[in-house]
Structure formats: structure tokens, C-alpha cells
Design a protein around this motif. Sequence first.
Motif, PDB file in Angstrom:
ATOM      1  N   LEU A 188      74.499  -4.300 -33.802  1.00 15.15           N
ATOM      2  CA  LEU A 188      75.142  -4.730 -35.048  1.00 15.15           C
ATOM      3  C   LEU A 188      74.112  -4.975 -36.152  1.00 15.15           C
ATOM      4  N   PHE A 189      72.899  -5.354 -35.771  1.00 17.29           N
ATOM      5  CA  PHE A 189      71.785  -5.513 -36.712  1.00 17.29           C
ATOM      6  C   PHE A 189      71.496  -4.143 -37.348  1.00 17.29           C
ATOM      7  N   THR A 190      71.256  -4.138 -38.672  1.00 15.00           N
ATOM      8  CA  THR A 190      71.074  -2.860 -39.376  1.00 15.00           C
ATOM      9  C   THR A 190      69.697  -2.222 -39.149  1.00 15.00           C
ATOM     10  N   GLY A 226      59.139  -5.608 -41.501  1.00 14.50           N
ATOM     11  CA  GLY A 226      60.022  -6.383 -42.373  1.00 14.50           C
ATOM     12  C   GLY A 226      61.071  -7.112 -41.561  1.00 14.50           C
ATOM     13  N   ALA A 227      62.089  -7.569 -42.262  1.00 14.24           N
ATOM     14  CA  ALA A 227      63.211  -8.343 -41.712  1.00 14.24           C
ATOM     15  C   ALA A 227      62.934  -9.835 -41.659  1.00 14.24           C
ATOM     16  N   GLU A 228      61.700 -10.246 -42.013  1.00 11.16           N
ATOM     17  CA  GLU A 228      61.357 -11.676 -42.086  1.00 11.16           C
ATOM     18  C   GLU A 228      60.150 -11.819 -43.021  1.00 11.16           C
ATOM     19  N   PRO A 229      59.965 -13.001 -43.604  1.00 12.88           N
ATOM     20  CA  PRO A 229      58.805 -13.175 -44.496  1.00 12.88           C
ATOM     21  C   PRO A 229      57.493 -13.065 -43.731  1.00 12.88           C
ATOM     22  N   TRP A 230      56.497 -12.483 -44.384  1.00 13.41           N
ATOM     23  CA  TRP A 230      55.146 -12.412 -43.801  1.00 13.41           C
ATOM     24  C   TRP A 230      54.153 -12.352 -44.934  1.00 13.41           C
ATOM     25  N   THR A 283      52.755  -1.814 -43.934  1.00 14.60           N
ATOM     26  CA  THR A 283      53.421  -2.036 -45.224  1.00 14.60           C
ATOM     27  C   THR A 283      54.733  -2.774 -45.018  1.00 14.60           C
ATOM     28  N   ASN A 284      55.231  -3.284 -46.141  1.00 17.13           N
ATOM     29  CA  ASN A 284      56.420  -4.129 -46.103  1.00 17.13           C
ATOM     30  C   ASN A 284      57.689  -3.326 -46.384  1.00 17.13           C
ATOM     31  N   ILE A 285      58.704  -3.539 -45.555  1.00 15.34           N
ATOM     32  CA  ILE A 285      60.035  -3.002 -45.848  1.00 15.34           C
ATOM     33  C   ILE A 285      60.983  -4.191 -45.949  1.00 15.34           C
ATOM     34  N   TYR A 286      61.809  -4.168 -46.998  1.00 12.74           N
ATOM     35  CA  TYR A 286      62.724  -5.287 -47.206  1.00 12.74           C
ATOM     36  C   TYR A 286      64.150  -4.766 -47.263  1.00 12.74           C
ATOM     37  N   GLY A 287      65.066  -5.600 -46.876  1.00 13.27           N
ATOM     38  CA  GLY A 287      66.477  -5.238 -47.030  1.00 13.27           C
ATOM     39  C   GLY A 287      67.368  -6.295 -46.426  1.00 13.27           C
ATOM     40  N   LEU A 288      68.642  -6.148 -46.691  1.00 16.46           N
ATOM     41  CA  LEU A 288      69.616  -7.058 -46.085  1.00 16.46           C
ATOM     42  C   LEU A 288      70.914  -6.297 -45.866  1.00 16.46           C
ATOM     43  N   SER A 289      71.621  -6.688 -44.825  1.00 13.24           N
ATOM     44  CA  SER A 289      72.806  -5.916 -44.444  1.00 13.24           C
ATOM     45  C   SER A 289      73.837  -5.874 -45.553  1.00 13.24           C
ATOM     46  N   GLU A 290      73.982  -6.971 -46.293  1.00 14.28           N
ATOM     47  CA  GLU A 290      75.006  -6.994 -47.340  1.00 14.28           C
ATOM     48  C   GLU A 290      74.767  -5.897 -48.380  1.00 14.28           C
ATOM     49  N   ASN A 297      69.557 -15.274 -51.987  1.00 18.79           N
ATOM     50  CA  ASN A 297      68.869 -16.507 -51.592  1.00 18.79           C
ATOM     51  C   ASN A 297      67.379 -16.299 -51.332  1.00 18.79           C
ATOM     52  N   ASP A 298      66.901 -15.064 -51.424  1.00 23.86           N
ATOM     53  CA  ASP A 298      65.476 -14.791 -51.217  1.00 23.86           C
ATOM     54  C   ASP A 298      64.717 -15.071 -52.519  1.00 23.86           C
ATOM     55  N   ILE A 299      63.565 -15.712 -52.363  1.00 27.36           N
ATOM     56  CA  ILE A 299      62.778 -16.101 -53.533  1.00 27.36           C
ATOM     57  C   ILE A 299      61.610 -15.127 -53.740  1.00 27.36           C
ATOM     58  N   SER A 357      56.267 -10.085 -52.525  1.00 25.64           N
ATOM     59  CA  SER A 357      56.727 -10.426 -51.180  1.00 25.64           C
ATOM     60  C   SER A 357      57.623 -11.672 -51.266  1.00 25.64           C
ATOM     61  N   ILE A 358      58.494 -11.794 -50.291  1.00 27.18           N
ATOM     62  CA  ILE A 358      59.451 -12.908 -50.289  1.00 27.18           C
ATOM     63  C   ILE A 358      58.727 -14.172 -49.821  1.00 27.18           C
ATOM     64  N   LYS A 359      58.847 -15.200 -50.628  1.00 24.77           N
ATOM     65  CA  LYS A 359      58.222 -16.471 -50.280  1.00 24.77           C
ATOM     66  C   LYS A 359      59.008 -17.168 -49.183  1.00 24.77           C
ATOM     67  N   GLY A 360      60.300 -16.985 -49.217  1.00 20.91           N
ATOM     68  CA  GLY A 360      61.183 -17.622 -48.242  1.00 20.91           C
ATOM     69  C   GLY A 360      62.585 -17.553 -48.781  1.00 20.91           C
ATOM     70  N   ARG A 361      63.505 -18.127 -48.057  1.00 20.68           N
ATOM     71  CA  ARG A 361      64.879 -18.170 -48.533  1.00 20.68           C
ATOM     72  C   ARG A 361      65.124 -19.534 -49.168  1.00 20.68           C
ATOM     73  N   ALA A 362      65.888 -19.522 -50.264  1.00 21.43           N
ATOM     74  CA  ALA A 362      66.119 -20.779 -50.964  1.00 21.43           C
ATOM     75  C   ALA A 362      66.673 -21.835 -50.007  1.00 21.43           C
ATOM     76  N   GLY A 381      62.560  -9.662 -32.022  1.00 23.78           N
ATOM     77  CA  GLY A 381      63.345  -9.811 -33.252  1.00 23.78           C
ATOM     78  C   GLY A 381      62.651 -10.703 -34.261  1.00 23.78           C
ATOM     79  N   LYS A 382      63.458 -11.392 -35.073  1.00 21.82           N
ATOM     80  CA  LYS A 382      62.920 -12.297 -36.078  1.00 21.82           C
ATOM     81  C   LYS A 382      62.447 -13.568 -35.374  1.00 21.82           C
ATOM     82  N   LEU A 383      61.344 -14.124 -35.861  1.00 16.59           N
ATOM     83  CA  LEU A 383      60.774 -15.309 -35.211  1.00 16.59           C
ATOM     84  C   LEU A 383      61.078 -16.558 -36.026  1.00 16.59           C
TER      85      LEU A 383
HETATM   86  O1  DLL Z   1      66.795  -7.947 -41.856  1.00 16.67           O
HETATM   87  C1  DLL Z   1      67.423  -5.767 -42.657  1.00 16.67           C
HETATM   88  C2  DLL Z   1      66.078  -5.248 -42.318  1.00 16.67           C
HETATM   89  C3  DLL Z   1      65.856  -4.663 -41.106  1.00 16.67           C
HETATM   90  C4  DLL Z   1      65.048  -5.330 -43.253  1.00 16.67           C
HETATM   91  C5  DLL Z   1      64.621  -4.145 -40.793  1.00 16.67           C
HETATM   92  C6  DLL Z   1      63.801  -4.817 -42.957  1.00 16.67           C
HETATM   93  C7  DLL Z   1      63.579  -4.230 -41.731  1.00 16.67           C
HETATM   94  P1  DLL Z   1      69.539  -9.059 -42.311  1.00 16.67           P
HETATM   95  O2  DLL Z   1      69.527  -9.309 -40.855  1.00 16.67           O
HETATM   96  O3  DLL Z   1      70.834  -9.041 -43.037  1.00 16.67           O
HETATM   97  O4  DLL Z   1      68.911  -7.651 -42.630  1.00 16.67           O
HETATM   98  O5  DLL Z   1      68.572 -10.122 -42.954  1.00 16.67           O
HETATM   99  C8  DLL Z   1      68.283 -10.073 -44.332  1.00 16.67           C
HETATM  100  O6  DLL Z   1      66.091 -11.031 -43.946  1.00 16.67           O
HETATM  101  O7  DLL Z   1      67.829 -11.690 -46.984  1.00 16.67           O
HETATM  102  C9  DLL Z   1      65.561 -11.831 -46.079  1.00 16.67           C
HETATM  103  O8  DLL Z   1      65.752 -13.219 -46.057  1.00 16.67           O
HETATM  104  C10 DLL Z   1      64.985 -11.382 -44.750  1.00 16.67           C
HETATM  105  N1  DLL Z   1      64.105 -10.215 -44.934  1.00 16.67           N
HETATM  106  C11 DLL Z   1      64.389  -8.931 -44.712  1.00 16.67           C
HETATM  107  N2  DLL Z   1      63.299  -8.161 -44.974  1.00 16.67           N
HETATM  108  C12 DLL Z   1      62.315  -8.994 -45.379  1.00 16.67           C
HETATM  109  C13 DLL Z   1      60.965  -8.822 -45.799  1.00 16.67           C
HETATM  110  C14 DLL Z   1      67.650  -7.221 -42.329  1.00 16.67           C
HETATM  111  N3  DLL Z   1      60.364  -7.646 -45.820  1.00 16.67           N
HETATM  112  C15 DLL Z   1      67.300 -11.162 -44.689  1.00 16.67           C
HETATM  113  N4  DLL Z   1      60.293  -9.937 -46.174  1.00 16.67           N
HETATM  114  C16 DLL Z   1      66.878 -11.092 -46.131  1.00 16.67           C
HETATM  115  C17 DLL Z   1      60.876 -11.153 -46.150  1.00 16.67           C
HETATM  116  C18 DLL Z   1      62.845 -10.307 -45.369  1.00 16.67           C
HETATM  117  N5  DLL Z   1      62.117 -11.371 -45.747  1.00 16.67           N
END
Ligand code: DLL
Length: 433
Positions: A138-140, A211-215, A232-239, A303-305, A323-328, A420-422
Motif C-alpha cells: 500500500l506504501f507508494t 527519501g521518504a523521511e528527513p535526512w 541524492t534526495n527523492i521526496y514525495g507523498l502519497s496524497e 505539513n513539511d517544513i 531539504s525537509i527540516k521536519g514535519r510541522a 522502512g522509515k525510522l
Molecule cells: O514517503 C513517498 C516516498 C516514497 C517518498 C519513497 C520518497 C521515497 P508517504 O508515506 O505518504 O509517502 O509519506 C510522505 O514522508 O510528507 C514527508 O514528511 C516524508 N518524506 C518523504 N520524502 C521525504 C524526503 C512517501 N526526501 C511524508 N525528505 C512526507 C524528508 C520526506 N521527508
Amino acid sequence: MTFYNPSIETLPLEKLRALQNSRLKTMLQRQYEQIPFYKKLFDEKGIHPKDIKGVEDLHLLPFTRKEDLRDNYPYKMFATPMQEVRRIHASSGTTGKPTVVGYTHNDLEIFDEVVARSLVCAGARPGMKLHNAYGYGLFTGGLGMHGGATKLGMAVIPVSGGMTDRQLTILQDFKPEVMCCTPSYAQTLAEECKKRGIDTKELAVKYAVLGAEPWTETIRRQVEAGLDVTATNIYGLSEIIGPGVSQEDFEEKGTGSYIWEDHFFPEIVDRDTGKPLPYGEEGVLVFSTITKEAFPLLRYWTNDICSINYDKNAKRTHIKMSSIKGRADDMLIIRGVNLFYTQVEEVIEQFDFLIPNYQLIVKREGTMDKVQVRVEVAEGADPADAALQQQLHQKIKNTIGLSMDIQLEVLGSIPRSQGGKLKRVIDERSVVF
Ligand code: DLL
């Protein structure tokens, strides 16, 4: 190959704006007609989609928040009938119901396209093999990277998260040139290579897409040295879609990640007032999807800063995000001081005797909030050395303005990512005894 889609990735800004404006108008109309939640929202504000001329008018429109998605669980935010939906993902919230998102055939094409662009940015090329250690399900992360890599012309190894032994065997024997996983899991893999005496020069892996968490740069350095890769950094969110909303270029490390703004229009707003902030200022990242069919979102409050800005010296015209500092909602307020855990990580980085495996434990003692920093020492350093503890304590106090309890630990004593995410912060204040 420098770009996956050169004409779009280097589109002059005026043309990009014109494209965004026309896409935004189509999307608003679609939301108004197909999603009762949005119709009500617009009507309440006395605004009709036709009143919006382009992205410069977005600030007139309301935000969409996570609660709105929960209230419309599971499918009431979908703009297409289920017959047109080809995939459903969900992100597990920490509380309550998950957030459910859907994709039409065209949405999946866009998903593949933005991930393909991102992979090229990260150094991947057609013909390379991708070790995909993001979780499938279910995780993207897993399926998202998979689709984009296939589109790019890579051979995907769908390892998924966890089972570190197997991951290492695959890295050694299948010889992937590119890997992707969470940064904390890349740390785990780097450490395991060292522990087992695996010579990373014998691995083929050259690029890590994390990606998927702040670093922070601290973890980048540890992973790059430990696995002999460019990370390198990849960012995204399922929404919004999943991974591939933005990506850092491997030759422009540290300058931010390109947001694929022909699909996802970003804004930075003040976390308290919601007012749009100028480029370069830090605030909450907000996205409007402008091409999605099944699950289009207007001004989604991530909510990401972070901050966003154009980079005149960059290869592409699209805007970059820091880069994302954290979530608000993850920001700790300790004795009146705002604290993101990445700030502590940045201090840890400055000491050779420490390695960035750490945890923050937040407790309430009487009326006082206290933070304990548990961090591992490098090989050869003594965790009981009071002088080392004192140095870290002082540095945190000087840079962050908080006095924290320091607990140095031997290597290996702090939990690692199992794939996964730590969770780096344990907030014991909310525990009810
Ligand atoms: O984490 C999608 C993803 C998968 C991104 C694989 C990158 C790689 P969600 O589970 O919906 O989706 O979580 C989204 O994770 O709002 C951020 O708070 C955090 N996040 C995702 N990428 C980063 C990043 C995936 N590169 C939430 N740096 C987001 C910091 C990140 N935070």
C-alpha cells in the motif's frame, strides 16, 4: 543523457507558467464538478473556478488538509468513477484511518514519468539495474519507483524492504548500479557491509536514491562513504502522487531538489497564518496537483517544513525545494524552544567521535520537558568519557539553545531501520500511565 524529458524539464519559465495556468483551471473545474467537498468549499467562499485566472490567484482558495481526507474516507475525494481507477494506495496514519489515494491510467503514466525523470536526475540510465528496497504494498515507495524505472528502461529488482541478509546478497551477486531505500536503511546496509567485511568496491552500485523521511548531510556522508555511492534526495507523498514529487540532481548535490512543477504546483506558507511566503523563506509546503484525474488536490497542506527557490545556475528550469527540516506536527516545543530532530543531527555531524545513529527521548519531569540524546560513539571512542559528553552537551546548548542530557552509547545499541522509515524521536510525554 542529461534529462528524461528535456523539453519539459528546461521549459522557459513563462511557458511553464502558461502551462500551469491552463492546467490549474481545468483541474479546478473538475474538482468543482466531481467532488462535493470542493463544490461546497468553493460555494462557501463565494468563488467559482472561472474566477481563478492562474496560479497567482491560488492564495484566494482554501487549503485541503489531512483531516479533510479522513472525513471523506475512503473514496469521497475521488473525482472519477471507480471504473476508471487502476490502482489504490494508502498511507498509514499514526492515528485513525489511513489516507486512501487513487490513480487512473493517466495518473499512473504521470507517476511513471516523474519517477523516470527523478531517476535520471539521480544518475540512473536506461540499461542499468535498480535495487528497489522501498516497501511494495500500500506504501507508494515500492511500486512507484518500480513503474518509473521500468518506463526509463531499467531492469528492476523488486527486493522490497527488510531482510538485510538477502539485500546484501543481491547487492553482491546481481550487481545493481542504482539502489533506492530510506536513508536510515541505507545507513543500516552500509554498517552491515562494514561488519561483514564486504568490500564495497566490489559492488556495482554507484547511485543511491534516498527519501521518504528527513535526512541531512551527515547521513549523506555516512552512506556515501559506507556504500561508495553518490546519494541524492527523492521526496514525495502519497496524497500528491508518491515518490517523485521532487528530486535532487547528482551533479547539483546540496542545492535542493527539483519539483516537477508541470504537475505539482508548490507554495510555501506561514505555518500559523497560512499566508504565502516569498521564495527562500521557510514555511509549510503546500501542493496543488494540476494534472491528476482520480485524486486531484487543491492547496494540500503537507505539513513539511522547507523553502523553495529558483536556481539560475541549474540544468533545469523547475523550482527547487530545500531539504525537509521536519514535519510541522513533529516539531517539538521544549521549554519554549522549537526543535526539529534534524537540528540535533546537524550538531552530531560536527564530532568525529560520534556517528549519526541517534534517538531523542522526550520526557516530562514535574512541569519540565527534558530531552535526552542517545547517540553512538565511533569505534575507539569511550562512551563513558565525561569530557566527550560535555563537549556534545555544550555544542547543543550553544547552537540550539537547549540543555539536553547526553547518553553516549556503544556502536550498535540504538535501533536501526529494518527497511522502512525510522522513528528518531520517542516522545514519552504523551504516554498515559
Ligand atoms: O514517503 C513517498 C516516498 C516514497 C517518498 C519513497 C520518497 C521515497 P508517504 O508515506 O505518504 O509517502 O509519506 C510522505 O514522508 O510528507 C514527508 O514528511 C516524508 N518524506 C518523504 N520524502 C521525504 C524526503 C512517501 N526526501 C511524508 N525528505 C512526507 C524528508 C520526506 N521527508
